[in-house]
Write a protein that holds these residues in place. Structure first.
Motif, mmCIF file in Angstrom:
data_model
loop_
_atom_site.group_PDB
_atom_site.id
_atom_site.type_symbol
_atom_site.label_atom_id
_atom_site.label_comp_id
_atom_site.label_asym_id
_atom_site.label_seq_id
_atom_site.Cartn_x
_atom_site.Cartn_y
_atom_site.Cartn_z
ATOM 1 N N LEU A 88 0.834 -1.203 0.000
ATOM 2 C CA LEU A 88 0.000 0.000 0.000
ATOM 3 C C LEU A 88 0.864 1.246 0.000
ATOM 4 O O LEU A 88 1.815 1.331 0.787
ATOM 5 C CB LEU A 88 -0.824 0.067 1.289
ATOM 6 C CG LEU A 88 -2.142 -0.646 1.398
ATOM 7 C CD1 LEU A 88 -2.796 -0.257 2.723
ATOM 8 C CD2 LEU A 88 -3.037 -0.285 0.244
ATOM 9 N N PRO A 89 0.522 2.233 -0.800
ATOM 10 C CA PRO A 89 1.205 3.523 -0.666
ATOM 11 C C PRO A 89 0.701 4.226 0.593
ATOM 12 O O PRO A 89 -0.434 3.985 1.014
ATOM 13 C CB PRO A 89 0.784 4.282 -1.927
ATOM 14 C CG PRO A 89 -0.524 3.680 -2.307
ATOM 15 C CD PRO A 89 -0.495 2.245 -1.846
ATOM 16 N N PRO A 90 1.510 5.072 1.220
ATOM 17 C CA PRO A 90 1.041 5.766 2.414
ATOM 18 C C PRO A 90 -0.082 6.755 2.081
ATOM 19 O O PRO A 90 -0.062 7.384 1.016
ATOM 20 C CB PRO A 90 2.276 6.503 2.936
ATOM 21 C CG PRO A 90 3.255 6.493 1.837
ATOM 22 C CD PRO A 90 2.900 5.399 0.898
ATOM 23 N N ILE A 108 8.642 2.120 0.416
ATOM 24 C CA ILE A 108 8.491 1.049 -0.568
ATOM 25 C C ILE A 108 7.077 1.081 -1.128
ATOM 26 O O ILE A 108 6.103 1.139 -0.377
ATOM 27 C CB ILE A 108 8.813 -0.318 0.072
ATOM 28 C CG1 ILE A 108 10.285 -0.338 0.510
ATOM 29 C CG2 ILE A 108 8.507 -1.458 -0.906
ATOM 30 C CD1 ILE A 108 10.675 -1.559 1.320
ATOM 31 N N LEU A 109 7.001 1.089 -2.442
ATOM 32 C CA LEU A 109 5.728 1.179 -3.146
ATOM 33 C C LEU A 109 5.576 0.006 -4.111
ATOM 34 O O LEU A 109 6.573 -0.514 -4.618
ATOM 35 C CB LEU A 109 5.673 2.470 -3.979
ATOM 36 C CG LEU A 109 5.892 3.783 -3.244
ATOM 37 C CD1 LEU A 109 6.071 4.910 -4.250
ATOM 38 C CD2 LEU A 109 4.718 4.061 -2.326
ATOM 39 N N GLY A 110 4.336 -0.357 -4.397
ATOM 40 C CA GLY A 110 4.086 -1.321 -5.454
ATOM 41 C C GLY A 110 3.926 -0.562 -6.768
ATOM 42 O O GLY A 110 3.201 0.418 -6.822
ATOM 43 N N THR A 111 4.635 -0.968 -7.793
ATOM 44 C CA THR A 111 4.508 -0.311 -9.097
ATOM 45 C C THR A 111 4.257 -1.386 -10.156
ATOM 46 O O THR A 111 4.391 -2.586 -9.885
ATOM 47 C CB THR A 111 5.790 0.470 -9.484
ATOM 48 O OG1 THR A 111 6.795 -0.470 -9.892
ATOM 49 C CG2 THR A 111 6.305 1.314 -8.335
ATOM 50 N N ALA A 112 3.950 -0.934 -11.350
ATOM 51 C CA ALA A 112 3.728 -1.879 -12.451
ATOM 52 C C ALA A 112 4.988 -2.691 -12.739
ATOM 53 O O ALA A 112 4.921 -3.800 -13.272
ATOM 54 C CB ALA A 112 3.282 -1.131 -13.704
ATOM 55 N N GLN A 113 6.145 -2.151 -12.378
ATOM 56 C CA GLN A 113 7.423 -2.845 -12.601
ATOM 57 C C GLN A 113 7.820 -3.706 -11.406
ATOM 58 O O GLN A 113 8.881 -4.302 -11.400
ATOM 59 C CB GLN A 113 8.537 -1.830 -12.879
ATOM 60 C CG GLN A 113 8.425 -1.100 -14.193
ATOM 61 C CD GLN A 113 7.341 -0.014 -14.182
ATOM 62 O OE1 GLN A 113 7.186 0.695 -13.194
ATOM 63 N NE2 GLN A 113 6.573 0.086 -15.251
ATOM 64 N N GLY A 114 6.963 -3.729 -10.371
ATOM 65 C CA GLY A 114 7.302 -4.458 -9.147
ATOM 66 C C GLY A 114 7.595 -3.482 -8.024
ATOM 67 O O GLY A 114 7.497 -2.265 -8.212
ATOM 68 N N PRO A 115 7.962 -3.988 -6.852
ATOM 69 C CA PRO A 115 8.230 -3.094 -5.714
ATOM 70 C C PRO A 115 9.415 -2.160 -6.005
ATOM 71 O O PRO A 115 10.436 -2.587 -6.551
ATOM 72 C CB PRO A 115 8.565 -4.054 -4.574
ATOM 73 C CG PRO A 115 8.016 -5.372 -4.986
ATOM 74 C CD PRO A 115 8.075 -5.394 -6.489
#
Ligand SMILES: [Zn+2]
Length: 131
Positions: A88-90, A108-115
């Motif tokens: 989850l993003p803050p 740490i964020l989840g992105t389309a490219q992965g964490p």
């Protein structure tokens, strides 16, 4: 955005362990886990505490670290769900909190490219400051 290193993966696993242990699938009062790594390498975890103005898991984790004397924070992550798989993003309030306490803390964020990870200050341009 930077890729995660081994320490970041350990932090992610700590956040997942926190919510896996405490997930409340009945009343949904605890659904997010977070972990913060301090500059000295110690990791503190937390889960969200539900109420009308409840505390986010990041706030609980940071509060635990501060309670134990920590003041320098290297990285933070939050995850949601019974398996903690979703990063989850803050929320806006937590972005402000991170800017208040640790602008350079990596988030740490989840992105389309992965964490991936970014400094907290990049998540809240023109942040409010008391100075
Ligand atoms: Zn939050």
């Amino acid at each position: 955005m930077q890729e995660l290193d081994k320490k970041d993966c350990e932090l992610l696993n700590a956040a997942r362990a926190a919510i896996i242990k405490n997930y409340d699938g009945e009343k949904f009062m605890h659904t997010v886990g977070a972990a913060v790594r301090c500059a000295d390498g110690k990791i503190f975890t937390g889960v969200n505490v539900y109420s009308v103005h409840g505390a986010c898991a990041e706030q609980v984790a940071l509060g635990a670290a501060i309670t134990n004397g920590e003041r320098d924070f290297a990285a933070v992550v939050a995850v949601r769900g019974s398996d903690g798989e979703e990063i989850l993003p803050p929320c806006g309030n937590c972005r402000q909190m991170l800017c208040d306490y640790a602008q350079d803390c990596m988030v740490i964020l989840g992105t389309a490219q992965g964490p991936r990870k970014v400094p907290a200050r990049e998540l809240l341009p023109f942040a409010y400051t008391v100075e």
